[in-house]
Design a protein around this motif. Structure first.
Motif, short mmCIF file in Angstrom:
data_model
loop_
_atom_site.label_atom_id
_atom_site.label_comp_id
_atom_site.label_asym_id
_atom_site.label_seq_id
_atom_site.Cartn_x
_atom_site.Cartn_y
_atom_site.Cartn_z
N ALA A 153 -35.69 7.72 13.16
CA ALA A 153 -36.93 6.97 12.91
C ALA A 153 -37.04 6.56 11.45
O ALA A 153 -36.57 7.25 10.54
CB ALA A 153 -38.14 7.81 13.31
N GLY A 154 -37.62 5.40 11.23
CA GLY A 154 -37.81 4.86 9.89
C GLY A 154 -38.45 3.50 9.99
O GLY A 154 -38.97 3.13 11.05
N PRO A 155 -38.45 2.72 8.92
CA PRO A 155 -39.02 1.37 8.98
C PRO A 155 -38.37 0.53 10.09
O PRO A 155 -37.15 0.36 10.11
CB PRO A 155 -38.70 0.79 7.60
N LEU A 156 -39.17 0.09 11.04
CA LEU A 156 -38.73 -0.71 12.19
C LEU A 156 -37.82 0.04 13.15
O LEU A 156 -37.29 -0.54 14.09
CB LEU A 156 -38.02 -2.00 11.74
N ALA A 157 -37.61 1.34 12.93
CA ALA A 157 -36.68 2.12 13.74
C ALA A 157 -37.41 3.27 14.43
O ALA A 157 -38.40 3.79 13.91
CB ALA A 157 -35.54 2.66 12.88
N THR A 158 -36.91 3.67 15.60
CA THR A 158 -37.46 4.83 16.30
C THR A 158 -36.32 5.79 16.65
O THR A 158 -35.15 5.42 16.62
CB THR A 158 -38.15 4.42 17.62
N ASP A 159 -36.70 7.02 16.97
CA ASP A 159 -35.75 7.93 17.60
C ASP A 159 -35.54 7.49 19.05
O ASP A 159 -36.17 6.52 19.51
CB ASP A 159 -36.28 9.36 17.55
N VAL A 160 -34.66 8.18 19.76
CA VAL A 160 -34.49 7.93 21.18
C VAL A 160 -35.68 8.60 21.89
O VAL A 160 -35.80 9.82 21.88
CB VAL A 160 -33.15 8.48 21.69
N GLU A 161 -36.56 7.79 22.49
CA GLU A 161 -37.84 8.28 23.00
C GLU A 161 -38.03 7.92 24.47
O GLU A 161 -37.65 6.84 24.91
CB GLU A 161 -39.00 7.68 22.19
N PHE A 162 -38.68 8.84 25.20
CA PHE A 162 -39.01 8.60 26.61
C PHE A 162 -40.52 8.54 26.77
O PHE A 162 -41.25 9.36 26.24
CB PHE A 162 -38.46 9.72 27.50
N VAL A 163 -40.97 7.53 27.52
CA VAL A 163 -42.39 7.40 27.84
C VAL A 163 -42.50 6.92 29.28
O VAL A 163 -41.66 6.14 29.74
CB VAL A 163 -43.10 6.42 26.87
N THR A 164 -43.47 7.42 30.02
CA THR A 164 -43.65 6.98 31.40
C THR A 164 -44.19 5.55 31.42
O THR A 164 -44.84 5.11 30.48
CB THR A 164 -44.61 7.90 32.16
N HIS A 165 -43.94 4.84 32.51
CA HIS A 165 -44.47 3.48 32.63
C HIS A 165 -46.00 3.49 32.66
O HIS A 165 -46.64 2.58 32.13
CB HIS A 165 -43.92 2.81 33.89
N LYS A 166 -46.57 4.51 33.27
CA LYS A 166 -48.03 4.60 33.33
C LYS A 166 -48.61 4.75 31.93
O LYS A 166 -49.62 4.13 31.59
CB LYS A 166 -48.45 5.75 34.23
N ASP A 167 -47.97 5.58 31.10
CA ASP A 167 -48.44 5.74 29.73
C ASP A 167 -48.23 4.48 28.91
O ASP A 167 -49.01 4.18 28.00
CB ASP A 167 -47.74 6.93 29.06
#
Length: 295
Positions: free
Chosen positions: A269-283
């Motif tokens: 994660a950083g400017p314009l960058a994220t870690d590898v992240e999981f989120v549900t479609h509902k969320d």
């Protein structure tokens, strides 16, 4: 000439050629009768290979096919496809086909109006024939997307195969990752069509029925300042579903380490960058803060 392919691409090439050679390497009765005891039959490999065309030697008229576990469909959209009075992006000469009649199509019809179905395929060779003839992500315009989904599943949350699931994703700054995004997207597609994302499939008991694959599709998106690569799953874990959570985390770990090439503990994660992240479609549909799993 030495091959420039590496990893999964080279393995696919060798498997296709080896199988083709084996299928065509058949001795006649005259050949067998002429062999002395203990003599090794000499085979003219060049003659045996004559007429065998893989996608690597002939991208349009290959005659060797090795089936995938499932058929897949590539979809595409860009700013050009969102304006009916403009010509379509010349991604492929393949005629458009109707949307699959899944239960979620009606609900997602507005979203799907501008997404073009490019082609469906069900073999290793057809995949490479497609890949060798489309524009790579690094050359796409901003706001363009490739969607590679299993046949019969549309790239929308409303589809029955997606609505109870979620997605793993990573966001990568464009200026630093333009040289790498094409390889990352290729390896993501290879992991999807080769069914290597879901560790439960490889670890299942061979004597029993393997579990259904969690993966429904993969997406690469280009934006003004970043790229995003996503993996969609058909299920998402609840608060007390430790077994499914472990399985979902296995998908994310494989994505980060084996596909993207990062170490498991590396923070991205950083400017314009994220870690590898999981989120549900509902969320994802909710506004504001969402619960995420991070690898």
């Amino acid at each position: 000439m030495e091959s420039t392919l590496t990893g999964s691409a080279l393995a696919a090439s060798r498997a296709a050629l080896s199988a083709a050679m084996a299928e065509n390497n058949v001795l006649t009765s005259d050949d067998v009768g002429s062999i002395e005891p203990g003599e090794i039959q000499e085979i003219n490999m060049e003659a045996q290979a004559e007429g065998i065309r893989t996608v690597f030697s002939d991208p349009t008229s290959f005659n060797v096919k090795h089936p995938l576990y499932s058929p897949w469909t590539l979809w595409f959209d860009s700013p050009m496809t969102k304006h009916r009075n403009l010509p379509q992006t010349p991604i492929s000469a393949v005629p458009q086909t109707p949307l699959p009649q899944t239960p979620g199509v009606a609900a997602a019809q507005g979203w799907m109006e501008d997404i073009k179905r490019v082609i469906s395929f069900d073999s290793v060779e057809e995949f490479w024939g497609l890949y060798n003839n489309i524009v790579p992500p690094s050359s796409l315009p901003s706001k363009a997307n490739y969607y590679l989904f299993k046949e019969g599943i549309i790239p929308a949350w409303e589809d029955e195969a997606n609505k109870y699931g979620g997605k793993w994703s990573i966001q990568l700054p464009k200026d630093k990752n333009k040289p790498n995004v094409d390889k990352m997207w290729l390896y993501t597609m290879l992991a999807a069509i080769g069914e290597t994302f879901d560790p439960s499939l490889a670890a299942s008991d061979p004597s029993g029925s393997p579990p259904n694959s969690l993966i429904t599709g993969v997406i690469v998106s280009t934006r003004q300042q970043f790229y995003r690569i996503s993996i969609w799953t058909r299920l998402a874990p609840g608060q007390d579903d430790d077994g499914l959570r472990e399985r979902i985390e296995g998908v994310g770990r494989h994505f980060k380490v084996k596909v993207l090439g990062y170490t498991e503990n590396q923070r991205l994660a950083g400017p314009l960058a994220t870690d590898v992240e999981f989120v549900t479609h509902k969320d994802s549909e909710k506004k504001g803060k969402t619960k995420k799993i991070t690898i």
